[in-house]
Scaffold this motif. Structure first.
Motif, short mmCIF file in Angstrom:
data_model
loop_
_atom_site.label_atom_id
_atom_site.label_comp_id
_atom_site.label_asym_id
_atom_site.label_seq_id
_atom_site.Cartn_x
_atom_site.Cartn_y
_atom_site.Cartn_z
N ALA A 1 -3.72 1.26 1.95
CA ALA A 1 -3.73 -0.17 1.56
C ALA A 1 -5.25 -0.58 2.28
O ALA A 1 -5.80 -0.16 3.20
CB ALA A 1 -2.79 -1.08 2.05
N ASN A 2 -5.58 -2.02 1.54
CA ASN A 2 -6.94 -2.34 2.06
C ASN A 2 -6.57 -3.51 3.12
O ASN A 2 -5.42 -3.51 3.56
CB ASN A 2 -7.72 -2.93 0.69
N LEU A 3 -7.68 -3.92 3.72
CA LEU A 3 -7.49 -5.11 4.68
C LEU A 3 -6.38 -6.08 4.23
O LEU A 3 -5.85 -6.75 5.13
CB LEU A 3 -8.73 -5.32 5.15
N MET A 4 -6.39 -6.39 3.15
CA MET A 4 -5.59 -7.54 2.72
C MET A 4 -3.99 -6.90 2.35
O MET A 4 -3.10 -7.69 2.02
CB MET A 4 -5.91 -8.05 1.26
N GLY A 5 -3.80 -5.71 2.47
CA GLY A 5 -2.55 -5.25 2.41
C GLY A 5 -2.12 -4.59 1.10
O GLY A 5 -0.95 -4.15 0.97
N MET A 6 -3.25 -4.65 0.26
CA MET A 6 -2.91 -4.37 -1.09
C MET A 6 -2.97 -2.82 -1.21
O MET A 6 -4.14 -2.32 -0.81
CB MET A 6 -3.96 -5.02 -2.20
N PRO A 7 -2.36 -2.05 -2.16
CA PRO A 7 -2.28 -0.49 -1.98
C PRO A 7 -3.74 -0.03 -2.75
O PRO A 7 -4.11 -0.85 -3.71
CB PRO A 7 -0.90 -0.34 -2.81
N THR A 8 -4.12 0.77 -2.27
CA THR A 8 -5.52 1.40 -2.70
C THR A 8 -5.19 2.96 -3.56
O THR A 8 -6.00 3.44 -4.04
CB THR A 8 -6.48 1.66 -1.75
N GLU A 9 -4.02 3.17 -3.60
CA GLU A 9 -3.29 4.17 -4.06
C GLU A 9 -2.10 3.89 -5.19
O GLU A 9 -1.79 2.82 -5.05
CB GLU A 9 -2.89 5.61 -3.27
N ARG A 10 -2.21 4.58 -6.23
CA ARG A 10 -1.11 4.30 -7.29
C ARG A 10 0.29 4.23 -6.85
O ARG A 10 0.48 5.09 -6.13
CB ARG A 10 -1.52 5.28 -8.34
N TYR A 11 1.01 3.22 -7.24
CA TYR A 11 2.34 3.49 -6.80
C TYR A 11 3.39 2.61 -8.07
O TYR A 11 2.65 2.09 -9.04
CB TYR A 11 2.60 2.27 -5.79
N GLY A 12 4.75 2.86 -7.77
CA GLY A 12 5.54 2.16 -9.03
C GLY A 12 6.82 2.30 -8.41
O GLY A 12 7.28 2.94 -7.43
N PHE A 13 7.71 1.49 -9.31
CA PHE A 13 9.11 1.36 -9.18
C PHE A 13 9.90 1.71 -10.24
O PHE A 13 9.43 1.66 -11.27
CB PHE A 13 9.38 -0.09 -8.65
N SER A 14 11.38 1.99 -9.89
CA SER A 14 12.12 2.25 -11.20
C SER A 14 12.10 0.94 -12.01
O SER A 14 11.80 -0.43 -11.46
CB SER A 14 13.49 2.56 -10.54
N ASN A 15 12.31 0.95 -13.09
CA ASN A 15 12.52 -0.08 -14.16
C ASN A 15 11.23 -0.66 -14.50
O ASN A 15 10.73 -1.73 -15.03
CB ASN A 15 13.31 -1.18 -13.92
N ASP A 16 9.92 0.19 -13.73
CA ASP A 16 8.72 -0.64 -13.84
C ASP A 16 8.52 -1.81 -13.18
O ASP A 16 7.84 -2.87 -13.69
CB ASP A 16 7.75 -0.38 -15.14
#
Length: 143
Positions: A100-115
């Motif tokens: 994640a970046n300094l703001m806590g936002m992911p910098t790598e791709r991610y996802g969840f079930s049901n999109d």
């Protein structure tokens, strides 16, 4: 000819008869993941069976799979009927964690079930939950 079972044979037959309905209830959850990086990456997937374990990050099962061409497939076998949620991320730099970046936002791709999408964090368990009561195929698009 003797048609009587030995004591051990009778026990084995009874155990098989008692356990076979339970095995019939078990289901397989097949997961396809798309929109991953074009370069090589490792997909990490965690499976949760209730809201509390989901919130605590305590997966009931987890797996990794290589991503090729931005796609991966894996299967969670023998699941009891119920509601489950999946979290996935593509580890693009090989360090074994979602960066994640300094703001806590992911910098790598991610996802969840049901999109499912969250608002400044992971979506709620109910938004990501899928019902598994028979073999099921599902798809997650990474972002």
């Amino acid at each position: 000819m003797n048609f009587l079972l030995s004591r051990n044979g009778a026990r084995a037959l009874c155990a098989a008869a008692l356990l076979s309905p339970l095995a019939a209830l078990a289901a397989d959850l097949s997961l396809s993941v798309a929109d991953g990086p074009a370069t090589e990456a490792t997909l990490y997937v965690a499976l949760y069976n209730d809201a509390a374990s989901y919130a605590d990050g305590k997966a009931v099962a987890s797996q990794t799979a290589p991503m090729q061409g931005g796609k991966a497939r894996l299967v969670f076998t023998g699941l009891a009927p119920g509601r489950y949620a999946l979290r996935a991320f593509a580890d693009e730099n090989g360090n074994g964690k979602l960066d994640a970046n300094l703001m806590g936002m992911p910098t790598e791709r991610y996802g969840f079930s049901n999109d499912a999408k969250g608002n400044r964090g992971a979506p709620a368990f109910d938004a990501a939950a899928i019902s598994v009561d028979a073999d099921l195929q599902t798809l997650i698009h990474l972002r």
